[in-house]
Design a protein around this motif. Sequence first.
Motif, PDB file in Angstrom:
ATOM      1  N   THR A  30      12.511  55.648  46.257  1.00 40.44           N
ATOM      2  CA  THR A  30      12.974  55.917  44.904  1.00 40.44           C
ATOM      3  C   THR A  30      14.374  56.518  44.916  1.00 40.44           C
ATOM      4  N   GLY A  31      14.634  57.416  45.828  1.00 34.16           N
ATOM      5  CA  GLY A  31      15.956  58.025  45.938  1.00 34.16           C
ATOM      6  C   GLY A  31      17.025  57.014  46.286  1.00 34.16           C
ATOM      7  N   SER A  32      16.698  56.050  47.148  1.00 33.22           N
ATOM      8  CA  SER A  32      17.694  55.053  47.522  1.00 33.22           C
ATOM      9  C   SER A  32      17.984  54.087  46.375  1.00 33.22           C
ATOM     10  N   ILE A  33      17.013  53.850  45.515  1.00 32.33           N
ATOM     11  CA  ILE A  33      17.243  52.976  44.363  1.00 32.33           C
ATOM     12  C   ILE A  33      18.226  53.629  43.399  1.00 32.33           C
ATOM     13  N   PHE A  34      18.034  54.908  43.120  1.00 28.64           N
ATOM     14  CA  PHE A  34      18.911  55.598  42.187  1.00 28.64           C
ATOM     15  C   PHE A  34      20.275  55.904  42.780  1.00 28.64           C
ATOM     16  N   ALA A  35      20.411  55.891  44.080  1.00 30.16           N
ATOM     17  CA  ALA A  35      21.686  56.192  44.715  1.00 30.16           C
ATOM     18  C   ALA A  35      22.648  55.014  44.647  1.00 30.16           C
ATOM     19  N   ASN A  36      22.131  53.791  44.531  1.00 33.71           N
ATOM     20  CA  ASN A  36      22.987  52.613  44.463  1.00 33.71           C
ATOM     21  C   ASN A  36      23.655  52.520  43.108  1.00 33.71           C
ATOM     22  N   GLU A  37      24.947  52.235  43.129  1.00 33.78           N
ATOM     23  CA  GLU A  37      25.699  52.091  41.895  1.00 33.78           C
ATOM     24  C   GLU A  37      25.498  50.679  41.353  1.00 33.78           C
ATOM     25  N   VAL A  38      25.176  50.585  40.101  1.00 38.09           N
ATOM     26  CA  VAL A  38      24.945  49.290  39.476  1.00 38.09           C
ATOM     27  C   VAL A  38      26.197  48.896  38.710  1.00 38.09           C
ATOM     28  N   LYS A  39      26.710  47.704  38.999  1.00 40.15           N
ATOM     29  CA  LYS A  39      27.877  47.210  38.273  1.00 40.15           C
ATOM     30  C   LYS A  39      27.396  46.486  37.025  1.00 40.15           C
ATOM     31  N   SER A  40      27.680  47.060  35.885  1.00 40.21           N
ATOM     32  CA  SER A  40      27.257  46.444  34.629  1.00 40.21           C
ATOM     33  C   SER A  40      28.370  45.618  34.007  1.00 40.21           C
ATOM     34  N   ASN A  41      29.556  45.663  34.584  1.00 38.30           N
ATOM     35  CA  ASN A  41      30.685  44.940  34.027  1.00 38.30           C
ATOM     36  C   ASN A  41      30.749  43.547  34.633  1.00 38.30           C
ATOM     37  N   ASP A  42      30.455  42.537  33.841  1.00 41.26           N
ATOM     38  CA  ASP A  42      30.479  41.156  34.295  1.00 41.26           C
ATOM     39  C   ASP A  42      31.864  40.587  34.031  1.00 41.26           C
ATOM     40  N   PRO A  43      32.679  40.363  35.076  1.00 39.82           N
ATOM     41  CA  PRO A  43      34.054  39.919  34.854  1.00 39.82           C
ATOM     42  C   PRO A  43      34.158  38.568  34.159  1.00 39.82           C
ATOM     43  N   SER A  44      33.258  37.652  34.443  1.00 36.79           N
ATOM     44  CA  SER A  44      33.356  36.340  33.808  1.00 36.79           C
ATOM     45  C   SER A  44      33.084  36.438  32.313  1.00 36.79           C
ATOM     46  N   LYS A  45      32.147  37.286  31.905  1.00 40.33           N
ATOM     47  CA  LYS A  45      31.877  37.478  30.485  1.00 40.33           C
ATOM     48  C   LYS A  45      33.074  38.134  29.813  1.00 40.33           C
ATOM     49  N   SER A  46      33.640  39.113  30.453  1.00 39.43           N
ATOM     50  CA  SER A  46      34.807  39.775  29.913  1.00 39.43           C
ATOM     51  C   SER A  46      35.959  38.788  29.764  1.00 39.43           C
ATOM     52  N   LEU A  47      36.134  37.931  30.726  1.00 42.32           N
ATOM     53  CA  LEU A  47      37.189  36.926  30.687  1.00 42.32           C
ATOM     54  C   LEU A  47      36.945  35.945  29.540  1.00 42.32           C
ATOM     55  N   THR A  48      35.711  35.531  29.352  1.00 44.17           N
ATOM     56  CA  THR A  48      35.367  34.623  28.259  1.00 44.17           C
ATOM     57  C   THR A  48      35.641  35.267  26.905  1.00 44.17           C
ATOM     58  N   LEU A  83      43.953  32.537  37.964  1.00 47.68           N
ATOM     59  CA  LEU A  83      44.692  33.749  37.622  1.00 47.68           C
ATOM     60  C   LEU A  83      45.735  34.001  38.688  1.00 47.68           C
ATOM     61  N   ASN A  84      46.946  34.375  38.272  1.00 45.81           N
ATOM     62  CA  ASN A  84      47.966  34.725  39.261  1.00 45.81           C
ATOM     63  C   ASN A  84      47.852  36.207  39.615  1.00 45.81           C
ATOM     64  N   ASN A  85      48.732  36.677  40.483  1.00 45.04           N
ATOM     65  CA  ASN A  85      48.636  38.058  40.969  1.00 45.04           C
ATOM     66  C   ASN A  85      48.937  39.100  39.898  1.00 45.04           C
ATOM     67  N   GLU A  86      49.487  38.687  38.768  1.00 46.72           N
ATOM     68  CA  GLU A  86      49.769  39.617  37.670  1.00 46.72           C
ATOM     69  C   GLU A  86      48.679  39.603  36.602  1.00 46.72           C
ATOM     70  N   GLY A  87      47.577  38.865  36.852  1.00 49.55           N
ATOM     71  CA  GLY A  87      46.472  38.805  35.915  1.00 49.55           C
ATOM     72  C   GLY A  87      46.734  37.884  34.747  1.00 49.55           C
ATOM     73  N   GLU A  88      47.600  36.895  34.934  1.00 53.51           N
ATOM     74  CA  GLU A  88      47.905  35.948  33.873  1.00 53.51           C
ATOM     75  C   GLU A  88      47.141  34.645  34.098  1.00 53.51           C
ATOM     76  N   ILE A  89      46.713  34.032  33.012  1.00 51.86           N
ATOM     77  CA  ILE A  89      46.011  32.751  33.075  1.00 51.86           C
ATOM     78  C   ILE A  89      47.018  31.648  33.351  1.00 51.86           C
ATOM     79  N   LYS A 122      49.050  33.981  29.548  1.00 48.33           N
ATOM     80  CA  LYS A 122      48.587  35.138  28.778  1.00 48.33           C
ATOM     81  C   LYS A 122      47.892  36.087  29.731  1.00 48.33           C
ATOM     82  N   LYS A 123      48.202  37.361  29.604  1.00 48.93           N
ATOM     83  CA  LYS A 123      47.650  38.371  30.504  1.00 48.93           C
ATOM     84  C   LYS A 123      46.239  38.749  30.062  1.00 48.93           C
ATOM     85  N   VAL A 124      45.333  38.863  31.053  1.00 48.83           N
ATOM     86  CA  VAL A 124      43.966  39.309  30.803  1.00 48.83           C
ATOM     87  C   VAL A 124      43.691  40.536  31.662  1.00 48.83           C
TER      88      VAL A 124
END
Length: 111
Positions: free
Chosen positions: A16-34, A61-67, A90-92
Amino acid sequence: MRKLSLVMVAAMLLFTGSIFANEVKSNDPSKSLTEQITEILKDNELSEYVVNQSAQVRFTLNNEGEIVVMSVDTKNDKLESFVKARLNYKKVELNEIKEGKLYTVAIRIEE
């Protein structure tokens, strides 16, 4: 028997301790990009020939975050030029930009 139950309780606590110690990434980059692409294409004054049309947009995406639009797969030339003009360079905002990764997004222009 008592030792076995203590071992089981200790194992469950560690598990149980190891489950709560792992950081969960809730930010989905593809959804954010869409969502960001939707905002860029949102406000438009298009003719009835473009409304209710769809397209597949391939970009990177280029190195400056532009589409950088690679291709727009559609039968409508006006829709293709509109999407390229609106999205190209356009910058994202993303947490992790993977330069050179090819993305494909389906879009549909509605009234």
